[in-house]
Design a protein around this motif. Structure first.
Motif, PDB file in Angstrom:
ATOM      1  N   ARG A  16       1.862  -1.214   1.855  1.00 53.68           N
ATOM      2  CA  ARG A  16       0.875  -0.599   2.738  1.00 53.68           C
ATOM      3  C   ARG A  16      -0.465  -1.322   2.642  1.00 53.68           C
ATOM      4  O   ARG A  16      -1.143  -1.566   3.659  1.00 53.68           O
ATOM      5  CB  ARG A  16       0.702   0.873   2.364  1.00 53.68           C
ATOM      6  CG  ARG A  16      -0.353   1.634   3.183  1.00 53.68           C
ATOM      7  CD  ARG A  16      -0.035   1.615   4.653  1.00 53.68           C
ATOM      8  NE  ARG A  16      -1.020   2.364   5.431  1.00 53.68           N
ATOM      9  CZ  ARG A  16      -1.097   2.349   6.747  1.00 53.68           C
ATOM     10  NH1 ARG A  16      -0.239   1.612   7.473  1.00 53.68           N
ATOM     11  NH2 ARG A  16      -2.020   3.059   7.375  1.00 53.68           N
ATOM     12  N   THR A  17      -0.884  -1.690   1.444  1.00 51.57           N
ATOM     13  CA  THR A  17      -2.147  -2.413   1.250  1.00 51.57           C
ATOM     14  C   THR A  17      -2.101  -3.781   1.909  1.00 51.57           C
ATOM     15  O   THR A  17      -3.066  -4.232   2.537  1.00 51.57           O
ATOM     16  CB  THR A  17      -2.449  -2.548  -0.243  1.00 51.57           C
ATOM     17  OG1 THR A  17      -2.436  -1.241  -0.857  1.00 51.57           O
ATOM     18  CG2 THR A  17      -3.809  -3.182  -0.476  1.00 51.57           C
ATOM     19  N   THR A  18      -0.952  -4.459   1.790  1.00 49.37           N
ATOM     20  CA  THR A  18      -0.804  -5.771   2.443  1.00 49.37           C
ATOM     21  C   THR A  18      -0.849  -5.646   3.962  1.00 49.37           C
ATOM     22  O   THR A  18      -1.421  -6.498   4.659  1.00 49.37           O
ATOM     23  CB  THR A  18       0.515  -6.409   2.006  1.00 49.37           C
ATOM     24  OG1 THR A  18       0.591  -6.431   0.569  1.00 49.37           O
ATOM     25  CG2 THR A  18       0.637  -7.824   2.520  1.00 49.37           C
ATOM     26  N   HIS A  19      -0.283  -4.577   4.495  1.00 48.67           N
ATOM     27  CA  HIS A  19      -0.291  -4.371   5.934  1.00 48.67           C
ATOM     28  C   HIS A  19      -1.710  -4.099   6.440  1.00 48.67           C
ATOM     29  O   HIS A  19      -2.127  -4.596   7.504  1.00 48.67           O
ATOM     30  CB  HIS A  19       0.631  -3.204   6.299  1.00 48.67           C
ATOM     31  CG  HIS A  19       0.586  -2.851   7.766  1.00 48.67           C
ATOM     32  ND1 HIS A  19       1.095  -3.674   8.750  1.00 48.67           N
ATOM     33  CD2 HIS A  19       0.072  -1.760   8.407  1.00 48.67           C
ATOM     34  CE1 HIS A  19       0.907  -3.118   9.930  1.00 48.67           C
ATOM     35  NE2 HIS A  19       0.284  -1.947   9.747  1.00 48.67           N
ATOM     36  N   LEU A  20      -2.489  -3.312   5.710  1.00 51.77           N
ATOM     37  CA  LEU A  20      -3.868  -3.017   6.115  1.00 51.77           C
ATOM     38  C   LEU A  20      -4.792  -4.219   5.956  1.00 51.77           C
ATOM     39  O   LEU A  20      -5.827  -4.315   6.632  1.00 51.77           O
ATOM     40  CB  LEU A  20      -4.414  -1.845   5.302  1.00 51.77           C
ATOM     41  CG  LEU A  20      -3.733  -0.489   5.531  1.00 51.77           C
ATOM     42  CD1 LEU A  20      -4.287   0.546   4.569  1.00 51.77           C
ATOM     43  CD2 LEU A  20      -3.910  -0.033   6.982  1.00 51.77           C
ATOM     44  N   ALA A  21      -4.452  -5.127   5.069  1.00 52.84           N
ATOM     45  CA  ALA A  21      -5.303  -6.298   4.836  1.00 52.84           C
ATOM     46  C   ALA A  21      -5.162  -7.358   5.911  1.00 52.84           C
ATOM     47  O   ALA A  21      -5.998  -8.266   5.997  1.00 52.84           O
ATOM     48  CB  ALA A  21      -4.985  -6.906   3.476  1.00 52.84           C
ATOM     49  N   LYS A  22      -4.136  -7.270   6.743  1.00 53.93           N
ATOM     50  CA  LYS A  22      -3.954  -8.275   7.792  1.00 53.93           C
ATOM     51  C   LYS A  22      -4.972  -8.040   8.908  1.00 53.93           C
ATOM     52  O   LYS A  22      -5.232  -6.901   9.297  1.00 53.93           O
ATOM     53  CB  LYS A  22      -2.534  -8.191   8.356  1.00 53.93           C
ATOM     54  CG  LYS A  22      -1.446  -8.596   7.361  1.00 53.93           C
ATOM     55  CD  LYS A  22      -0.078  -8.488   7.993  1.00 53.93           C
ATOM     56  CE  LYS A  22       1.020  -8.891   7.002  1.00 53.93           C
ATOM     57  NZ  LYS A  22       2.372  -8.789   7.611  1.00 53.93           N
ATOM     58  N   PRO A  23      -5.577  -9.103   9.481  1.00 58.12           N
ATOM     59  CA  PRO A  23      -6.555  -8.927  10.572  1.00 58.12           C
ATOM     60  C   PRO A  23      -5.867  -8.489  11.859  1.00 58.12           C
ATOM     61  O   PRO A  23      -4.718  -8.839  12.124  1.00 58.12           O
ATOM     62  CB  PRO A  23      -7.182 -10.320  10.709  1.00 58.12           C
ATOM     63  CG  PRO A  23      -6.140 -11.247  10.198  1.00 58.12           C
ATOM     64  CD  PRO A  23      -5.407 -10.526   9.103  1.00 58.12           C
ATOM     65  N   LYS A  24      -6.596  -7.723  12.671  1.00 57.87           N
ATOM     66  CA  LYS A  24      -6.062  -7.261  13.937  1.00 57.87           C
ATOM     67  C   LYS A  24      -6.178  -8.364  14.978  1.00 57.87           C
ATOM     68  O   LYS A  24      -7.145  -9.124  14.989  1.00 57.87           O
ATOM     69  CB  LYS A  24      -6.803  -6.018  14.419  1.00 57.87           C
ATOM     70  CG  LYS A  24      -6.625  -4.809  13.514  1.00 57.87           C
ATOM     71  CD  LYS A  24      -7.369  -3.612  14.061  1.00 57.87           C
ATOM     72  CE  LYS A  24      -7.169  -2.391  13.161  1.00 57.87           C
ATOM     73  NZ  LYS A  24      -7.888  -1.203  13.682  1.00 57.87           N
ATOM     74  N   LYS A  25      -5.205  -8.458  15.858  1.00 54.93           N
ATOM     75  CA  LYS A  25      -5.191  -9.450  16.917  1.00 54.93           C
ATOM     76  C   LYS A  25      -5.439  -8.748  18.255  1.00 54.93           C
ATOM     77  O   LYS A  25      -4.718  -7.821  18.619  1.00 54.93           O
ATOM     78  CB  LYS A  25      -3.846 -10.181  16.947  1.00 54.93           C
ATOM     79  CG  LYS A  25      -3.569 -10.980  15.677  1.00 54.93           C
ATOM     80  CD  LYS A  25      -2.229 -11.703  15.759  1.00 54.93           C
ATOM     81  CE  LYS A  25      -1.944 -12.491  14.486  1.00 54.93           C
ATOM     82  NZ  LYS A  25      -0.647 -13.203  14.553  1.00 54.93           N
TER      83      LYS A  25
END
Length: 270
Positions: A154-163
């Protein structure tokens, strides 16, 4: 009348062979203008009044009678309080100048003195507040647990920038929804702001010229006004100081003559 102070001696200058200089005129007081005695321009041509220099005038301190010949100046008289305050400060009677030795004996009462609890309490140094914290170092020390920690999915998913793709939205202006119930409040507030329907973009640098402008015919009056005004140079006979005949034969109206009449200035009361 105006008073003038002449500086220098013309006799000395003539004897030395030098030309006498023009005396310096300093007006000590102003006088109201009298239209029956002099012209207005002569009154305005007078030098400026110098209020700081008074020539040939003795300063006086009396108003009712002449002073005696013995005293030509003001005699100061001090009050008893002023005389007392003017005295220099006296030295303390018990003061000993140039003591023999910097270490002096301590009295027996001072040696046998017992400190009271209040004096002991006041003698204690001031303690630091319990909420005080020392300055944090510049380089923070990272703990071993933080260095060996593994991020969750979950933390890795939230750390990705939005496109986001705004190119299509900017080209085609979006219309406001008919009903806000189709979107959530967050989605509605997140939509980009649209342009006003009456907004006009910048005019392009190149634009098409209309057929009417291209086929327009210039009138004779516009051609006449478009011609530059021809002026001769001074060496070609041009006279810049020439006055027209209308200006030479002009007559001032009654209102202009009334406004040009100088007014009498009253002397200010000091």
């Amino acid at each position: 009348m105006e008073e003038e102070c002449h500086v220098g001696s013309q006799a000395r200058e003539l004897s030395s062979g030098a030309f006498p200089e023009k005396p310096i005129a300093m007006v000590t007081h102003a006088q109201a203008w009298d239209s029956t005695r002099e012209r207005r321009i002569s009154y305005l041509a007078r030098p400026k009044v110098n209020h700081q220099i008074i020539c040939n005038r003795i300063s006086v301190y009396w108003t009712d009678k002449l002073p005696s010949k013995t005293h030509r100046f003001t005699v100061p008289a001090l009050t008893p309080r002023q005389a007392e305050l003017s005295q220099s400060k006296k030295i303390y009677q018990g003061f000993e100048e140039n003591r023999s030795f910097p270490i002096w004996p301590v009295s027996a009462a001072s040696i046998r003195a017992v400190t009271s609890p209040r004096v002991k309490e006041l003698a204690q140094p001031k303690l630091v507040s319990s909420a005080w914290e020392a300055d944090r170092p510049v380089y923070t020390r990272v703990s071993k647990g933080a260095r060996t920690a593994a991020a969750r999915e979950r933390t890795t998913h939230l750390a990705k920038p939005k496109k986001w793709d705004f190119s299509a939205k900017l080209d085609t202006p979006s219309t406001p929804p008919q009903s806000i119930t189709l979107f959530t409040r967050t989605e509605y507030l997140a939509r980009p702001k649209t342009e006003h329907p009456s907004y006009l973009h910048d005019k392009p640098v190149r634009w098409a010229v209309s057929a009417g402008t291209r086929n327009a015919v210039l009138s004779a009056r516009l051609s006449e006004l478009a011609r530059p005004k021809v002026r001769k140079q001074i060496f070609e006979g041009y006279n810049p100081y020439r006055i027209s005949s209308a200006a030479l034969h002009a007559e001032a109206s009654a209102r202009l003559q009334e406004l040009s009449t100088p007014q009498r200035v009253r002397k200010k009361r000091l």
